[in-house]
Design an enzyme around this catalytic site. Structure first.
Site, PDB file in Angstrom:
ATOM      1  NE  ARG A  65     -37.933  -5.811  29.266  1.00 39.55           N
ATOM      2  CZ  ARG A  65     -39.001  -5.247  28.739  1.00 39.55           C
ATOM      3  NH1 ARG A  65     -39.003  -3.957  28.462  1.00 39.55           N
ATOM      4  NH2 ARG A  65     -40.084  -5.947  28.487  1.00 39.55           N
ATOM      5  CB  VAL A  66     -33.744  -4.167  24.782  1.00 42.19           C
ATOM      6  CG1 VAL A  66     -34.478  -3.697  23.533  1.00 42.19           C
ATOM      7  CG2 VAL A  66     -32.550  -3.256  25.061  1.00 42.19           C
ATOM      8  N   GLY A  67     -37.055  -4.317  25.473  1.00 39.42           N
ATOM      9  CA  GLY A  67     -38.311  -5.007  25.199  1.00 39.42           C
ATOM     10  C   GLY A  67     -38.618  -5.079  23.709  1.00 39.42           C
TER      11      GLY A  67
ATOM     12  CB  THR B 135     -49.003  -1.387  24.326  1.00 34.66           C
ATOM     13  OG1 THR B 135     -48.989  -1.296  25.759  1.00 34.66           O
ATOM     14  CG2 THR B 135     -50.457  -1.569  23.881  1.00 34.66           C
ATOM     15  N   GLY B 136     -47.670  -3.870  25.861  1.00 40.14           N
ATOM     16  CA  GLY B 136     -47.882  -5.019  26.742  1.00 40.14           C
ATOM     17  C   GLY B 136     -46.555  -5.639  27.142  1.00 40.14           C
TER      18      GLY B 136
ATOM     19  CB  THR C 238     -45.788   0.833  25.548  1.00 40.45           C
ATOM     20  OG1 THR C 238     -44.807   0.040  26.203  1.00 40.45           O
ATOM     21  CG2 THR C 238     -45.388   0.988  24.087  1.00 40.45           C
TER      22      THR C 238
ATOM     23  N   GLY D 293     -43.347  -7.082  26.892  1.00 45.94           N
ATOM     24  CA  GLY D 293     -42.439  -7.128  25.754  1.00 45.94           C
ATOM     25  C   GLY D 293     -41.881  -8.499  25.454  1.00 45.94           C
TER      26      GLY D 293
END
Ligand code: GLY
Length: 292
Positions: free
Chosen positions: A189-191, A212-213, A161, A215
């Protein structure tokens, strides 16, 4: 007091850890954003330009070079928010658009909506005159190699990210975040990245944040909004960032965040092995890092 900080993703990239290109790419993006700020440009323009630069760099998990889903495809998420009026735009699960962050900004500026996903987002890109790339054009050779290794090991390593937050001379802040998501994610999939308050948040009264990381944990922690709310209590941006990351740890996630406060001071924190970052303060002094 114009300042900017960018990240190139947090995670544990194992043997693929290579700090050189990550730091160089982050510094390049921060310098591009800072030039805009120093020329009197807005924080919004600065964070968009910095994220475009990171999306175009295959070192990072965003735009060209994004992580691949279970089918070996790129599906991107991105969002932008301006602190002046709470304007926000985002796209999710988007295929074949070179710079998702530009489309996120167009959602903010040209629609009554905040988030467009999938085919609807692609149709909107075409309406806005953004040409779609041929299928597969965002798949970088390095991402394919990582995907094959991840398939063999049956797990996607690292996260990635990219993001940027800035404050301009007029006192406005903005945040932008863009990602290919997690390696081997399910199609669809959505983060956290396109979710306002999770991956991205900005409020002129308090500051701006990009995360970031992992999700799924960042969503549960509503991490960006949590970090910005903590700015109300005072404290240095580094202290605030570190406190916010505790919330991510509580939800079992690894990752990190960058933030700029309403005074233009920058900070970051992460609980993962690495987080690539670079910043340029109002005094023009640059900093960068990869590990702790
Ligand atoms: N933080 C990016 C993602 O999990 O999609």
């Amino acid at each position: 007091m114009a300042s900017i900080i960018v990240h190139g993703g947090a995670g544990d990239f194992g043997a693929e850890d290579d700090s050189g290109p990550c730091i160089a790419g982050c510094l390049n993006a921060a310098r591009i954003g800072k030039r805009i700020l120093d020329a009197g440009g807005s924080a919004l323009d600065a964070v968009e330009a910095a994220v475009v630069c990171l999306e175009d760099d295959p070192t990072f998990n965003a735009g060209f070079g994004s992580a691949l889903n279970l089918r070996g495809e790129v599906e991107t998420d991105a969002s932008v928010m301006r602190g002046q009026d709470g304007g926000a735009g985002a796209i999710g699960c988007l295929k074949d658009v070179k710079n998702p962050i530009k489309l996120a900004r167009l959602v903010m500026e040209q629609t009554a909506h905040v988030l467009l996903v999938g085919d609807g987002a692609r149709d909107f890109a075409l309406e806005q005159g953004i040409a779609l790339l041929p299928p597969g054009a965002l798949v970088a050779p390095k991402a394919t190699a990582k995907w094959k290794r991840a398939l063999q090991m049956r797990e996607g390593k690292g996260h990635g990210t990219v993001g940027a937050v800035a404050r301009d001379d007029a006192g406005h802040v903005a945040a932008a975040t863009s990602t290919g998501g997690t390696m081997l994610k399910r199609p669809g999939r959505v983060g956290d990245t396109p979710l306002i308050g999770c991956g991205t948040y900005a409020d002129d009264a308090l500051g701006a944040c990009s995360c970031t990381g992992l999700g799924e944990a960042i969503i549960k922690a509503t991490l960006a909004r949590h970090a910005i709310d903590l700015c109300a209590g005072g404290g240095s941006p580094h202290q605030i960032a570190a406190q916010a990351v505790q919330q991510l740890t509580r939800f079992g996630g690894d990752g990190g965040l960058i933030l700029v406060d309403a005074k233009g001071r920058v900070g970051f924190a992460f609980n993962s092995a690495r987080m690539a970052r670079a910043w340029i303060g109002a005094d023009g002094i640059e900093g960068s890092g990869f590990g702790a």
